[in-house]
Design an enzyme around this catalytic site. Structure first.
Site, short mmCIF file in Angstrom:
data_model
loop_
_atom_site.label_atom_id
_atom_site.label_comp_id
_atom_site.label_asym_id
_atom_site.label_seq_id
_atom_site.Cartn_x
_atom_site.Cartn_y
_atom_site.Cartn_z
N ARG A 1 2.84 96.31 47.32
CA ARG A 1 4.31 95.32 46.18
C ARG A 1 3.42 95.64 44.65
O ARG A 1 2.20 95.41 44.88
CB ARG A 1 3.79 94.16 46.77
CG ARG A 1 4.21 93.39 45.55
CD ARG A 1 5.03 91.78 45.81
NE ARG A 1 6.27 91.94 47.14
CZ ARG A 1 6.50 90.90 47.09
NH1 ARG A 1 5.68 89.16 47.17
NH2 ARG A 1 7.50 90.71 47.68
N GLN B 1 14.42 93.87 50.55
CA GLN B 1 15.46 92.33 49.97
C GLN B 1 16.93 93.11 50.12
O GLN B 1 16.80 92.61 51.20
CB GLN B 1 14.71 92.05 48.90
CG GLN B 1 15.17 91.32 49.01
CD GLN B 1 15.06 89.95 49.57
OE1 GLN B 1 13.64 89.89 49.63
NE2 GLN B 1 16.01 88.83 50.46
N HIS C 1 13.53 96.03 44.79
CA HIS C 1 12.88 95.75 46.08
C HIS C 1 13.83 95.72 46.40
O HIS C 1 14.69 95.09 47.44
CB HIS C 1 13.21 94.30 45.54
CG HIS C 1 12.12 93.06 46.62
ND1 HIS C 1 11.59 93.26 47.70
CD2 HIS C 1 11.80 91.63 46.66
CE1 HIS C 1 10.78 93.44 47.87
NE2 HIS C 1 11.08 91.86 47.37
N ASP D 1 18.59 85.31 41.77
CA ASP D 1 16.89 84.99 41.73
C ASP D 1 16.18 84.70 40.81
O ASP D 1 17.18 83.78 39.94
CB ASP D 1 16.71 86.76 41.97
CG ASP D 1 15.54 86.60 42.13
OD1 ASP D 1 14.80 85.87 42.81
OD2 ASP D 1 14.93 88.04 42.10
N CYS E 1 16.78 85.45 47.91
CA CYS E 1 15.98 86.77 48.14
C CYS E 1 14.59 85.42 48.61
O CYS E 1 13.58 85.99 49.19
CB CYS E 1 15.29 87.41 47.58
SG CYS E 1 14.50 87.69 46.00
N ARG F 1 14.17 90.65 57.28
CA ARG F 1 13.20 91.08 56.54
C ARG F 1 12.71 91.79 57.29
O ARG F 1 12.20 93.40 58.38
CB ARG F 1 12.39 90.16 56.10
CG ARG F 1 12.91 90.09 54.10
CD ARG F 1 13.34 91.05 53.31
NE ARG F 1 12.00 91.94 53.11
CZ ARG F 1 11.53 91.82 52.43
NH1 ARG F 1 11.45 90.57 50.97
NH2 ARG F 1 10.06 92.48 52.20
N1 NVA Z 1 12.77 88.76 41.32
C1 NVA Z 1 12.02 88.19 41.96
C2 NVA Z 1 11.50 88.75 43.27
C3 NVA Z 1 10.26 88.02 44.49
C4 NVA Z 1 10.95 88.34 45.54
C5 NVA Z 1 10.11 88.85 41.72
O1 NVA Z 1 9.79 89.72 41.17
O2 NVA Z 1 8.95 87.52 41.25
N1 CP Z 2 11.84 87.73 48.84
C1 CP Z 2 10.24 88.00 49.22
O1 CP Z 2 10.29 89.30 48.72
O2 CP Z 2 9.25 86.96 49.07
P1 CP Z 2 7.81 86.61 48.91
O3 CP Z 2 7.70 86.99 47.87
O4 CP Z 2 7.50 85.79 49.58
O5 CP Z 2 7.28 88.18 50.41
#
Ligand code: NVA
Ligand code: CP
Length: 304
Positions: free
Chosen positions: A104, A134, A131, A220, A260, A288
């Site tokens: 990540r 997801q 992502h 989101d 998500c 997930r």
């Molecule tokens: N769009 C959000 C998703 C978090 C799971 C982010 O990137 O923070």
């Molecule tokens: N939806 C998702 O990826 O959640 P986290 O940021 O908690 O991993």
């Protein structure tokens, strides 16, 4: 088998995705029946986090253990990555000591450089652009609840972020439509979303028009990780892009709501919707675990 990475959704073909969904169904039902399944015994997953996470960490770590393997958590703060070790060098070393890596991070380019220097499969656990894990879970959830997503309409309300881009890629690979509504200035950038360009999305100025008739309504956070400096401005710009009960009313009568998570009730979604009868956010989060087990099995063992 040559190394297969999952860096963006369209790294897997339609046929491979359908295979992974079918394996997910089987792996999930075996797990629910408490049947032990250890195909990845003695395999090690390394998880590298440059951003926070609850679901992604938990689902990968628990998933790898449930498949008989082990998982190691690294974050930028307490690894040499945070002190400037080149990502190429990290990839060489980490991939000699493990069997699969999940990352990540910020720019997609970082995970691509890692993958180019890795001896083992690399999985995208979220980047600024995509992502994919997801959307695997989201589409599996849709299939579980409603059957095939082919030909259906997904309404995306809000920011054209990593999750939105991945929905757009998925629409092209799995042949469904996305109705997108973003505030002015936050429009989809097809190049950034890396689309084939075969017109599986339509843009609507008014979010109500995007939601009209949709089989799935999803949104989101207004401010994604890494964009916190824009938070104040975004709170103002996105105020009319909340998924609320009125918006769910114009969607198809049996439309699902997905998010998500983590969510901000009262911002991108009203409490009434996310906690309401059309919301499947907890199944989405649970899935997930199951889809990523099927994904890791596929990347490491191929078709079983
Ligand atoms: N769009 C959000 C998703 C978090 C799971 C982010 O990137 O923070
Ligand atoms: N939806 C998702 O990826 O959640 P986290 O940021 O908690 O991993």
């Amino acid at each position: 088998m040559s190394i297969k990475h999952f860096l963006q959704f369209n790294d897997l073909s339609r046929e491979e995705l359908l295979y992974v969904f079918e394996r997910t169904r089987i792996i999930k039902s075996q797990f629910k029946a408490y049947q032990q399944y250890w195909p990845l015994q003695d395999r090690t997953l390394v998880m590298i986090f440059e951003k926070a996470s609850t679901r992604t960490r938990l689902s990968f770590e628990a998933g790898m253990q449930q498949l008989g393997g082990s998982a190691i958590y690294l974050n930028t703060r307490d690894s040499q990555l945070g002190r400037g070790e080149p990502v190429e060098d990290a990839a060489q070393v980490i991939s000699r000591m493990s069997d699969i890596v999940m990352i990540r991070t910020f720019e997609q380019e970082i995970i691509e450089r890692f993958a180019a220097n890795s001896r083992v499969p690399v999985v995208n656990g979220l980047t600024n652009e995509y992502h994919p894990c997801q959307i695997l879970a989201d589409i599996f959830t849709y299939i579980e609840q409603r059957g095939s997503i082919q030909g259906k309409t997904v309404a995306w309300i809000g920011d054209s972020n990593n999750v939105c881009n991945t929905w757009l890629q998925a629409a092209e690979v799995l042949d469904f439509n996305v109705h997108v509504s973003t505030p002015p200035g936050y429009e989809v950038e097809p190049e950034r979303a890396n689309l084939y360009g075969n017109n599986h999305f339509e843009v609507f100025a008014d979010p109500m028009d995007a939601a009209r008739g949709a089989h799935l309504v999803t949104t989101d956070v207004w401010t994604s990780m890494g964009f916190e400096a824009e938070n104040e401005e975004r709170l103002r710009d996105f105020v009319d892009w909340q998924v609320d009960a009125d918006m769910m009313h114009v969607a198809a009568a049996d439309a699902l709501f997905m998010h998500c998570l983590p969510a901000h009730r009262g911002e991108e979604v009203s409490a009434e919707v996310i906690d309401g009868r059309q919301s499947v956010v907890w199944d989405e989060a649970e899935n997930r675990l199951h889809v990523q087990k099927a994904l890791m099995e596929y990347l490491l063992l191929g078709k079983v």
